[in-house]
Design a protein around this motif. Sequence first.
Motif, short mmCIF file in Angstrom:
data_model
loop_
_atom_site.label_atom_id
_atom_site.label_comp_id
_atom_site.label_asym_id
_atom_site.label_seq_id
_atom_site.Cartn_x
_atom_site.Cartn_y
_atom_site.Cartn_z
N LYS A 196 0.83 -1.21 0.00
CA LYS A 196 0.00 0.00 0.00
C LYS A 196 0.86 1.26 0.00
O LYS A 196 0.56 2.25 -0.68
CB LYS A 196 -0.95 -0.02 1.20
CG LYS A 196 -2.00 -1.10 1.09
CD LYS A 196 -2.73 -1.35 2.41
CE LYS A 196 -3.74 -0.27 2.70
NZ LYS A 196 -4.56 -0.63 3.88
N LEU A 203 -3.74 4.14 -5.23
CA LEU A 203 -4.87 3.50 -4.57
C LEU A 203 -5.83 4.55 -4.04
O LEU A 203 -5.41 5.65 -3.69
CB LEU A 203 -4.38 2.62 -3.42
CG LEU A 203 -3.61 1.36 -3.78
CD1 LEU A 203 -3.08 0.68 -2.52
CD2 LEU A 203 -4.49 0.38 -4.56
N PRO A 204 -7.12 4.26 -3.96
CA PRO A 204 -7.73 2.97 -4.29
C PRO A 204 -8.01 2.82 -5.79
O PRO A 204 -8.19 3.82 -6.49
CB PRO A 204 -9.04 2.99 -3.50
CG PRO A 204 -9.40 4.45 -3.45
CD PRO A 204 -8.10 5.19 -3.37
N THR A 235 -10.75 -1.15 -3.94
CA THR A 235 -12.19 -1.05 -3.68
C THR A 235 -12.93 -1.91 -4.69
O THR A 235 -12.36 -2.35 -5.69
CB THR A 235 -12.68 0.40 -3.76
OG1 THR A 235 -12.38 0.93 -5.05
CG2 THR A 235 -12.02 1.25 -2.69
#
Length: 332
Positions: A196, A203-204, A235
């Motif tokens: 991440k 992201l997302p 997502t």
Amino acid sequence: MKKTKIISGLVSSLFLLTVFTACGANEEANSAETVTNNAVESESESETSDNEVRIVEHALGETEIVGTPETVVTLYQGANDVITALEIKPVGIVESWTEKPIYEYLREDLEGIEIVGEETQPNLEAISELEPDLIIASLTRHEEIYDHLSDIAPTVVGEAVYDWKDTLNIMGQALNKEEEADQLLEDYNTRIADFKEEMGDDLPIEVAITNFRADHARIFYMGYAGGILQDAGFTRPEGHDDPEEWGIKLSSKESIPEADADMIFNFNSGTETEQIEQTFKEWTSHPLWGNLEAVKNDQVVMVEEVPWNSAGGYISAHLMLDDLYEIFEIEE
């Protein structure tokens, strides 16, 4: 006078020698006593561990386990995977869905282990012959035969075959490997955090998961891959993030728009290669498929079924993360 001093000196030397000898003997005696006490304590701890009674709560109740199980049978793919991650060799496992009889990524560790049937239909007689002291089962597959399994050996039951975190948790408890299980989960979370961080502002990303089989297509929601994608910061389209629903079977090509997303991960399932390829071509050549955002933007990624769905374990979760690092060209 001189002779008196010599005699006096000899007496002193003899006295000191006696004292040192006595001290040395006492130290050796104390040391021997300490070793003996430690051995007794160690043996006592071992006996306590062997006889320790633990209660493990699971999907079908509570199971009493005495000591640390040594002969374990695992009855679903995620359990085959997790027991390998915990560095324990089972005495019996169920056959894999593809790459039979054991998934290639587990073959080196599990080759030669007794196969006790299929995940959906384990052989109770074969399991009993192995005289296990623990059976790992799944609510999804084995609720109806739980009593029979429990008659053979203490049995703990995972919630769902794809819920690898639950599998890791109950197996850590049942196998007396809680610290190891906690460490594995921490290692996974560390890697998720790294992914991440490396993805940053990218992201997302909204993603869908599609799947083609010999006679139909599917959209997966929050099953195995869905949970890992959620952990990794992706997502899902509206309705695809329902934790109570694995997904849907698409009854007709008119349902294709339900797969609309910024990116699609697709894997094909089954051994009927020609039929699967035919189904895939029919659906993906349909105008509605061509109208999906991911298709128009060339964001459909083909992935492998085993790490993205059918393996359902801890090691395969890392294999799926390997794919994500590669897809998004991130170096670890």
